[in-house]
Design a protein around this motif. Structure first.
Motif, PDB file in Angstrom:
ATOM      1  N   UNK A  69      48.112  47.572  42.523  1.00 39.33           N
ATOM      2  CA  UNK A  69      47.674  46.855  43.721  1.00 39.33           C
ATOM      3  C   UNK A  69      47.221  45.429  43.424  1.00 39.33           C
ATOM      4  N   UNK A  70      46.801  45.174  42.184  1.00 41.43           N
ATOM      5  CA  UNK A  70      46.355  43.815  41.836  1.00 41.43           C
ATOM      6  C   UNK A  70      46.410  43.649  40.324  1.00 41.43           C
ATOM      7  N   UNK A  71      46.495  42.404  39.888  1.00 36.30           N
ATOM      8  CA  UNK A  71      46.393  42.047  38.468  1.00 36.30           C
ATOM      9  C   UNK A  71      45.309  40.993  38.338  1.00 36.30           C
ATOM     10  N   UNK A  72      44.318  41.273  37.510  1.00 37.38           N
ATOM     11  CA  UNK A  72      43.221  40.350  37.252  1.00 37.38           C
ATOM     12  C   UNK A  72      43.530  39.593  35.970  1.00 37.38           C
ATOM     13  N   UNK A  73      43.649  38.278  36.080  1.00 36.76           N
ATOM     14  CA  UNK A  73      44.004  37.442  34.937  1.00 36.76           C
ATOM     15  C   UNK A  73      42.719  36.940  34.277  1.00 36.76           C
TER      16      UNK A  73
END
Length: 320
Positions: free
Chosen positions: A275-279
């Motif tokens: 659902x999301x990628x945290x960089x």
């Protein structure tokens, strides 16, 4: 050779075969402790795992195989023996508190498996031999049992996850000191849901509990089953991880590769699960672009949010 000679020869062969079967049964009892005891991963006493959070997070670094999670939509379930904590899933194997009872369990199991094979005298001799072996070779027995258990546990694959994306410790330890990224998984989709044939807590996210000491397992092959605590308990110094695990049989992997001496078991990811990628706050521009390109190339990932980390004036990790 006349008919009588052939009959006598046949009778001698049958008698020898019967003697060989009895001897083999006795040897089975004597080797019971050192034999690999098959483990069926689906069997577990924890039948009702608590509900998982809506989202769980996988912190990863900057190696190519980390980006391949997004690019190829598959993720590794690791053998317990390769986890970063050398004591993880490695219980303390100790001598049985009651040697006689332990030996009786071994003998009884073999008698049940081979009904009618042993005489009472052979059972008594096997019991005596086992007791003597335990008492004179206990250190060897403990090591052999530890090796058996380690081998059996490695039929499993473990996916380690966390319940928050903003742990400074996790970013430092598992995401290449904030240069990597964290993947947000929706727990309603694979590989965080059960597959056909899985039951109990197998294939479902389950929380790790933390305790001062490692679990104990008795040096008795009848006890080398798969207790929950072996894969879902860690020692208290690791409690900052707030870990959840998905555990399943590695033999059910969608793809197995062997880039080195250790097999890598890869399971497919339902695109809806990401659902999301945290960089990470210190990720390079090229690595951030590689993630954007991976999302752009796959129409099934257009819903995935890409958010970047920074540190607030108060020293908190924030994402936007």
């Amino acid at each position: 050779m006349d008919a009588k000679q052939r009959e006598r020869q046949r009778a001698r062969k049958l008698k020898q075969d019967k003697k060989d079967r009895k001897s083999a049964g006795r040897r089975e009892a004597e080797k019971a402790v050192t034999r690999r005891v098959p483990v069926t991963p689906v069997e577990s006493r924890r039948l009702d795992p608590p509900a998982a959070p809506a989202y769980l997070y996988k912190y990863v670094g900057t190696a190519n195989h980390h980006f391949a999670i997004i690019e190829n939509l598959e993720i590794r379930f690791s053998q317990p023996s390769v986890l970063n904590d050398p004591q993880d899933c490695q219980p303390q194997v100790v001598a049985p508190r009651d040697l006689q009872a332990a030996v009786d369990r071994i003998i009884q199991r073999n008698v049940v498996k081979n009904p009618g094979r042993w005489s009472k005298a052979e059972i008594a001799r096997a019991r005596s031999d086992q007791l003597r072996s335990y008492r004179t070779n206990i250190d060897k027995r403990i090591q052999e049992s530890a090796d058996v258990l380690r081998h059996n546990l490695d039929v499993l694959g473990v996916l380690s996850l966390a319940d928050t994306p903003d742990s400074l410790d996790m970013w430092t330890r598992y995401a290449d000191d904030h240069r990597g990224f964290a993947i947000e998984f929706d727990t309603r989709y694979g590989p965080l849901i059960q597959r056909p044939g899985e039951s109990g807590w197998q294939g479902l996210p389950a929380p790790v509990t933390y305790q001062p000491n490692r679990p104990e397992v008795f040096c008795d092959s009848a006890q080398l089953e798969l207790p929950d605590e072996l894969v879902l308990v860690k020692t208290t110094p690791w409690s900052y991880e707030r870990e959840w695990r998905v555990v399943r049989d590695r033999a059910t992997a969608d793809r197995i590769v062997s880039p080195g001496a250790t097999e890598v078991s890869l399971f497919s990811i339902d695109p809806r699960a990401i659902s999301a990628i945290y960089v990470g706050k210190d990720a390079s521009a090229s690595n951030a672009q590689r993630l954007r390109d991976a999302l752009a190339r796959n129409a099934a990932l257009t819903h995935v949010r890409l958010v970047h980390g920074s540190v607030s004036d108060k020293g908190h990790l924030v994402f936007a």
